[in-house]
Design a protein around this motif. Structure first.
Motif, short mmCIF file in Angstrom:
data_model
loop_
_atom_site.label_atom_id
_atom_site.label_comp_id
_atom_site.label_asym_id
_atom_site.label_seq_id
_atom_site.Cartn_x
_atom_site.Cartn_y
_atom_site.Cartn_z
N LYS A 71 26.05 -59.17 -7.65
CA LYS A 71 25.04 -59.12 -6.24
C LYS A 71 24.25 -60.32 -7.03
CE LYS A 71 21.12 -57.52 -3.43
NZ LYS A 71 20.96 -56.42 -2.71
N THR A 72 23.63 -61.51 -5.55
CA THR A 72 22.62 -61.95 -6.49
C THR A 72 21.41 -61.15 -6.26
OG1 THR A 72 24.12 -64.17 -6.69
CG2 THR A 72 21.48 -64.24 -6.48
N VAL A 73 20.56 -61.04 -6.94
CA VAL A 73 19.54 -60.65 -6.46
C VAL A 73 17.58 -61.20 -6.63
CG1 VAL A 73 17.64 -58.55 -7.30
CG2 VAL A 73 20.03 -57.86 -7.68
N ARG A 74 17.44 -61.43 -5.56
CA ARG A 74 16.45 -62.34 -5.61
C ARG A 74 14.52 -61.12 -5.78
NH1 ARG A 74 16.06 -66.67 -3.27
NH2 ARG A 74 13.94 -67.18 -2.55
N VAL A 75 14.44 -62.01 -6.54
CA VAL A 75 13.22 -61.36 -7.44
C VAL A 75 12.06 -61.49 -7.05
CG1 VAL A 75 12.30 -60.71 -9.68
CG2 VAL A 75 14.55 -60.29 -9.45
N ALA A 76 11.20 -60.53 -6.78
CA ALA A 76 9.55 -61.43 -6.71
C ALA A 76 9.00 -60.34 -7.41
CB ALA A 76 8.15 -61.14 -5.22
N VAL A 77 7.49 -61.71 -8.31
CA VAL A 77 6.79 -61.67 -9.38
C VAL A 77 4.88 -61.53 -8.73
CG1 VAL A 77 6.41 -61.42 -11.56
CG2 VAL A 77 8.86 -61.87 -10.51
N PHE A 78 4.86 -60.39 -8.93
CA PHE A 78 3.11 -60.59 -8.68
C PHE A 78 2.37 -60.90 -10.03
CE2 PHE A 78 3.91 -58.20 -4.60
CZ PHE A 78 2.65 -59.10 -3.31
N ALA A 79 1.73 -61.76 -10.38
CA ALA A 79 1.54 -62.05 -11.36
C ALA A 79 0.93 -63.72 -12.21
CB ALA A 79 2.28 -62.62 -12.91
N ARG A 80 -0.37 -63.78 -12.65
CA ARG A 80 -1.20 -64.56 -12.66
C ARG A 80 -0.71 -65.27 -14.13
NH1 ARG A 80 -6.02 -61.62 -10.05
NH2 ARG A 80 -5.41 -62.75 -7.48
N ASP A 81 -0.71 -66.82 -13.78
CA ASP A 81 -1.12 -67.49 -15.03
C ASP A 81 -0.54 -67.30 -16.31
OD1 ASP A 81 -3.96 -67.65 -14.47
OD2 ASP A 81 -5.08 -66.75 -14.61
N ALA A 82 -0.40 -66.54 -17.47
CA ALA A 82 1.01 -66.92 -18.65
C ALA A 82 1.51 -66.14 -18.06
CB ALA A 82 0.49 -66.68 -19.67
N LYS A 83 1.25 -64.51 -17.55
CA LYS A 83 2.20 -64.09 -17.11
C LYS A 83 3.50 -64.75 -15.76
CE LYS A 83 2.29 -60.70 -19.91
NZ LYS A 83 3.60 -60.25 -20.96
N ALA A 84 2.42 -65.00 -15.00
CA ALA A 84 3.48 -66.12 -14.06
C ALA A 84 4.47 -66.98 -14.51
CB ALA A 84 2.55 -66.14 -12.53
N GLU A 85 3.61 -67.90 -15.42
CA GLU A 85 4.86 -68.96 -16.26
C GLU A 85 6.10 -68.07 -16.79
OE1 GLU A 85 4.68 -71.93 -15.77
OE2 GLU A 85 3.01 -71.48 -14.90
N GLU A 86 5.66 -66.56 -17.28
CA GLU A 86 6.67 -66.00 -17.86
C GLU A 86 7.50 -65.42 -16.82
OE1 GLU A 86 7.62 -62.04 -20.59
OE2 GLU A 86 4.91 -62.98 -20.54
N ALA A 87 7.54 -65.34 -16.24
CA ALA A 87 8.17 -65.13 -15.04
C ALA A 87 9.37 -65.78 -13.98
CB ALA A 87 7.11 -63.58 -13.39
N LYS A 88 9.12 -66.92 -13.79
CA LYS A 88 9.67 -68.04 -13.92
C LYS A 88 9.88 -68.66 -14.88
CE LYS A 88 5.23 -69.95 -10.75
NZ LYS A 88 4.53 -71.25 -10.89
N ALA A 89 9.80 -68.95 -15.83
CA ALA A 89 11.31 -68.98 -16.76
C ALA A 89 11.70 -67.79 -17.04
CB ALA A 89 10.45 -68.73 -18.17
#
Length: 232
Positions: A71-89
């Motif tokens: 299954k294709t799982v869509r993931v949402a992440v609550f994060a800021r700054d460096a951690k937000a960029e890490e989540a996107k990567a």
């Protein structure tokens, strides 16, 4: 009386007299009779000897299926700054903070897993009435409240399945697709059952796993022998 279609009738006939079979036999039956025009999900439901209304009988956990869910799982992440960029990567589909909170409050819930860094929990906490009933609330015990957002996102997209006992003590989940090889489905089913077995709460008395049933999305269900399921 409603007329039964040929496909349904054939599936019922194939399952007739089949009960308490092995995991291997169950997967062969389910796969053979998954004849919908789409790739059906193989689902498992387990009746447990618990009453989840009591805190010491709640069953909850997470398991990484060895062959994924398909299954294709869509993931949402609550994060800021460096951690937000890490989540996107790492491949997160939605990343944000207050803006993500506002979107969810506005009814945007187009994701299957929600992850948060610990500093985001005061914001996420305001969404408890929305995320909680949908089993989307981040939880440190499930690895969804963490500073290691890369691992959390990777696991979520790679076949990690969360489970929680519902009313009546039933846990259920999708454990793969009908297009999977039999052996891969068997491995996934056994991994899920093992995880539920290990999650036995302290308040559970007597027989813990009482019934195990598998089916495909559109197909009949078949029961698996509890002894075979737990390896006795």
């Amino acid at each position: 009386m409603a007329k039964v279609g040929k496909r349904t009738a054939a599936a019922r006939e194939a399952f007739a007299g089949k009960a308490d079979v092995t995991v291997e036999e169950a997967m062969a039956l389910v796969k053979t009779n998954a004849k919908a025009k789409f790739d059906e999900t193989v689902e498992i439901a387990m009746n447990l000897g618990v009453d989840p209304r009591h805190a010491d009988q709640m069953v909850r956990g997470v398991v990484s299926l060895p062959n994924g869910t398909g299954k294709t799982v869509r993931v949402a992440v609550f994060a800021r700054d460096a951690k937000a960029e890490e989540a996107k990567a790492a491949g997160a589909d939605i990343v944000g903070a207050e803006d993500l909170m506002a979107a969810i409050q506005g009814g945007q819930l187009d994701f299957d897993r929600c992850i948060a860094t610990p500093d985001m929990m005061p914001i996420v906490g305001r969404l408890g009435k929305i995320l909680g009933p949908r089993n989307l609330m981040p939880n440190p015990k499930l690895g969804t409240v963490t500073m290691d957002v890369t691992a959390a996102v990777t696991n979520a997209k790679g076949g990690e399945v969360q489970f929680k006992a519902e009313k009546g003590g039933v846990v259920h989940a999708g454990v793969g697709k009908a297009s999977f090889d039999d052996a891969n489905l068997v491995e996934n089913v056994r991994a899920f059952i093992d995880a539920v077995q290990k999650a036995r709460p302290t308040g559970a008395k007597g027989a813990y796993i009482q019934k195990v049933v598998v089916s495909s999305t559109m197909g009949p269900a078949v029961t698996i022998s509890v002894d075979n399921a737990i390896g006795n």
